[in-house]
Design a protein around this motif. Structure first.
Motif, PDB file in Angstrom:
ATOM      1  N   THR A  16       0.830  -1.184   0.000  1.00 37.39           N
ATOM      2  CA  THR A  16       0.000   0.000   0.000  1.00 37.39           C
ATOM      3  C   THR A  16       0.869   1.240   0.000  1.00 37.39           C
ATOM      4  N   ALA A  43      -5.680   5.141   0.742  1.00 37.85           N
ATOM      5  CA  ALA A  43      -4.804   4.122   0.159  1.00 37.85           C
ATOM      6  C   ALA A  43      -4.664   4.332  -1.346  1.00 37.85           C
ATOM      7  N   LEU A 153      -4.020   1.682   7.229  1.00 42.43           N
ATOM      8  CA  LEU A 153      -3.383   1.669   5.908  1.00 42.43           C
ATOM      9  C   LEU A 153      -2.403   0.512   5.730  1.00 42.43           C
TER      10      LEU A 153
END
Length: 322
Positions: A16, A43, A153
């Motif tokens: 990510t 993201a 995240l």
């Protein structure tokens, strides 16, 4: 949304925050900047997408936009939809049908636009008003719990997304999941509710189960119920995921009628709120260990008598057919 033609149908996870494309990406708008929407949009931003607008009605949602998507304008849902190439609909399940209808009837959706919802329960049918105006539709559900903060995240790396898409949208859906750092599993339209029920039963009901177990330990005088349970639960979860029913241990597998009876007596006296769940899960466990041959039916019947005496099974409702 342009992606290389050589991209696999369900690509491996990427990290990510690392752009997955060498070329310009579609602009993103998010309607419903809750715990899921704000994180997924952040993201995608980290993967190189431009997030052009977000719809956020509550103070909490606006705070998430400020924290995770700084500089992103907060607009009405219809304006968000008009401004983006890729529209994320991250609203509650029951609100989703109305949101789609309103956006479509307002002329906020357009041919070729990619409209994606993140509901686990719903598939593509709920997006039919968008498809009717020529939008391309995808159902994309992350199998993860969200805090709505930046903590989520890195957790997206390797997260499985339950994806439903038509043949023409499968490549784009898979590329979107890769941009989010996850991996996809394809779910048939008619199996979406069952898919979501499995996740809810495993995760949501696990929270209820663990909370009730902590309450029992507290009632027993244990100083730190969570610390006491933690190693046991970690081991049980890992074993269950790896071995299934073979991981079952405890008094029901052993056929310890007296122990189950003692549990029931103490729960009735000191933690009655947990007794229905204990009895229901005890019955389910009995079924499984009798079926696989680890417990003799005669022994199981004695345990079942104890459970049924504690929490009788409701009789089925009479049929209306005359």
């Amino acid at each position: 949304m342009s992606h290389p033609a050589s991209r696999p149908a369900c690509p491996p996870a990427t990290t990510t925050g690392t752009p997955a494309h060498p070329t310009a990406l579609p602009t993103v708008g998010v309607v419903g900047a809750g715990r899921v929407g704000a994180v997924l949009a952040a993201a995608l931003r980290g993967a190189g997408h431009q997030v052009v607008a977000a719809a956020a009605e509550s103070d909490a949602s606006r705070a998430r936009v400020a924290a995770l998507l700084p500089g992103t304008p907060v607009e009405r849902p219809s304006e968000v939809a008009r401004r983006c190439d890729l529209l994320l609909l991250t609203v509650p399940d029951d609100a989703l049908p109305n949101v789609v209808r309103v956006l479509a009837s307002a002329g906020a959706l357009r041919p070729g636009q990619l409209v994606v919802h993140t509901s686990g329960r719903h598939g593509l049918a709920v997006l039919e008003p968008a498809a009717a105006v020529g939008a391309r539709t995808v159902a994309l559900h992350p199998a993860m719990t969200f805090t709505g903060t930046a903590v989520d995240l890195p957790r997206l790396a390797g997260c499985v997304f339950g994806v439903t898409a038509g043949p023409a949208e499968r490549g784009e859906a898979a590329a979107l999941v890769a941009d989010l750092g996850g991996r996809c599993t394809w779910v048939a339209e008619e199996r979406r509710a069952l898919y979501h029920a499995g996740l809810a039963h495993g995760a949501n009901h696990l929270v209820t189960l663990v909370t009730e177990a902590c309450e029992m330990l507290a009632a027993a005088g244990v100083d730190a119920p969570a610390d006491t349970l933690r190693p046991l639960l970690h081991a049980a979860l890992d074993n269950a995921l790896a071995q299934g029913d073979a991981a079952l241990t405890g008094p029901i597998v052993r056929g310890d009628v007296g122990t189950v009876a003692a549990h029931v007596a103490e729960l009735r006296a000191r933690a009655p709120q947990a007794l229905p769940a204990y009895a229901a899960l005890g019955r389910a466990t009995l079924d499984r260990v009798v079926t696989d041959g680890r417990l003799l039916p005669i022994r199981a019947a004695r345990i079942l008598e104890v459970l049924d005496a504690a929490v009788p099974v409701a009789a089925p409702a009479p049929s209306d057919v005359s």
